[in-house]
Design an enzyme around this catalytic site. Structure first.
Site, PDB file in Angstrom:
ATOM      1  CD  GLU A 178      -2.795   1.305   2.438  1.00  0.00           C
ATOM      2  OE1 GLU A 178      -2.704   0.453   3.339  1.00  0.00           O
ATOM      3  OE2 GLU A 178      -3.630   2.219   2.448  1.00  0.00           O
ATOM      4  CE  LYS A 220      -6.063  -0.177   1.818  1.00  0.00           C
ATOM      5  NZ  LYS A 220      -6.757  -0.801   2.948  1.00  0.00           N
TER       6      LYS A 220
HETATM    7  P1  13P Z   1      -9.350   4.174   4.287  1.00  0.00           P
HETATM    8  O1  13P Z   1     -10.246   3.446   3.329  1.00  0.00           O
HETATM    9  O2  13P Z   1     -10.100   4.795   5.445  1.00  0.00           O
HETATM   10  O3  13P Z   1      -8.412   5.112   3.598  1.00  0.00           O
HETATM   11  O4  13P Z   1      -8.470   3.090   5.006  1.00  0.00           O
HETATM   12  C1  13P Z   1      -7.930   2.071   4.266  1.00  0.00           C
HETATM   13  C2  13P Z   1      -6.654   1.655   4.856  1.00  0.00           C
HETATM   14  O5  13P Z   1      -6.491   0.528   5.235  1.00  0.00           O
HETATM   15  C3  13P Z   1      -5.580   2.659   4.973  1.00  0.00           C
HETATM   16  O6  13P Z   1      -4.400   2.033   5.276  1.00  0.00           O
END
Ligand code: 13P
Length: 341
Positions: A178, A220
């Site tokens: 991510e 992600k």
């Molecule tokens: P949000 O969808 O609130 O951005 O959170 C997703 C997430 O796991 C951020 O690391």
């Protein structure tokens, strides 16, 4: 490493019409969410809240492929003594675990952050696997501002993401990679596009250098989207079109799936964007949601810490899960939201 099994899990995480519930708020973040609904952030309240979500059996079995947990939660038991991990498995979803330990200021780079938590990660992964986790998450944070992001910030964060991903695969855990480019700021969608492109390219370069098997991971990312304070907000169609163009340019088809963060979008925007992307035709990877706020804002409000509101909280969560499940197949319509209201 058994890559066939990693690929099987990664593919299940992005199964058609299903997505991931990010319920991995750190103690600091969940306190902020609870403050907003006037609930004390005690260990028992955090457990009760998450138990309410994980017992939404019908919604989870139909629309949720996996649940990301925070360290505290993975070791917690439900009120009746059942481990929360088991509740998730019984609802038909895969348990996952956030393993980064948050961010620190990046030296020499004012206003920029690096995500930490690699020390002892190999040992921690082993324990999480034994407890039932089959995937993990590590979030890097990139700010857009005047003169930033620096190549330094992009580079060190990509390096750490790849180190984490390789350690996960060695421990037979699917890494969610991510790299989040924040939507805070007044930049426009094209600046977000350009920065995200640099970030994704550097991230995949590091993943290759560190021999991460792309077939056994999930990406992600943020969407290509206008900064929150930008005067000119891109339309749903523009977000969808630019996000897909960007991802096709940067994400190899060997990656089984992409699951977006919501990043501060409203519930309905996050759903509408995902839906619009699926209207654009065939894609080389699974494409779905891994939302935190966009799945939980409504149930948090409906619950508000009261046991008598558990059914209302579950109804609100189930509704959002269904809306996003439909969006993940391009079958959502805004009229479905009005009907529910
Ligand atoms: P949000 O969808 O609130 O951005 O959170 C997703 C997430 O796991 C951020 O690391």
């Amino acid at each position: 490493m058994n890559l066939t099994e990693l690929n099987r899990i990664a593919t299940a995480m992005v199964a058609p019409g299903k997505g991931i519930l990010a319920a991995d708020e750190s103690s600091g973040t969940i306190k902020k969410r609870f403050d907003a609904i006037g609930v004390d952030s005690t260990e028992a309240n955090r457990r009760d809240y998450r138990e309410m979500l994980f017992r939404s059996k019908e919604a989870i079995s139909q629309y949720i492929s996996g649940v990301i947990l925070y360290d505290e939660t993975i070791w917690q038991d439900a009120k009746d003594g059942t481990p929360l991990v088991k509740l998730i498995e019984q609802s038909g979803a895969i348990p996952g675990i956030k393993v980064d330990e948050g961010t620190q200021a990046l030296p020499m780079c004012p206003g920029e952050l690096v995500t930490v938590g690699l020390d002892k990660l190999a040992e921690r992964l082993k324990k999480y696997y034994e407890r039932g986790a089959r995937f993990a998450k590590w979030r890097a944070v990139i700010h857009i501002g005047s003169g930033i992001p620096s190549m330094t910030a992009i580079s060190v964060n990509a390096h750490a993401l790849a180190r984490y991903a390789a350690l996960c695969q060695a421990a037979q855990i699917v890494p969610i990679v991510e790299p989040e480019v924040l939507m805070d700021g007044d930049h426009d969608i094209d600046r977000c596009y350009e920065v995200t492109q640099r970030v994704l390219n550097k991230t995949f370069q590091e993943l290759r250098v560190q021999r991460v098997a792309l077939e056994g991971m999930v990406l992600k990312p943020n969407m290509a989207i206008s900064g929150k304070k930008c005067a000119k907000q891109a339309s749903v169609e523009e977000v969808a079109e630019k996000t897909i163009r960007l991802l096709k340019a940067c994400v190899p088809a060997a990656v089984p799936g992409i699951a977006f963060l919501s990043g501060g979008q409203s519930d309905e925007e996050a759903t509408a964007h995902l839906n619009a992307m699926h209207k654009l035709g065939q894609l080389p990877w699974g494409l779905t949601f891994s939302y935190g706020r966009a799945l939980q804002a409504a149930p948090q409000k409906a619950w508000s810490g009261r046991p008598e509101n558990v059914a209302a909280g579950q109804a609100a969560f189930s509704h959002r899960a269904r809306m996003n499940g439909l969006a993940a197949k391009g079958e959502w319509q805004s009229s479905l939201e009005q009907k529910a209201a």
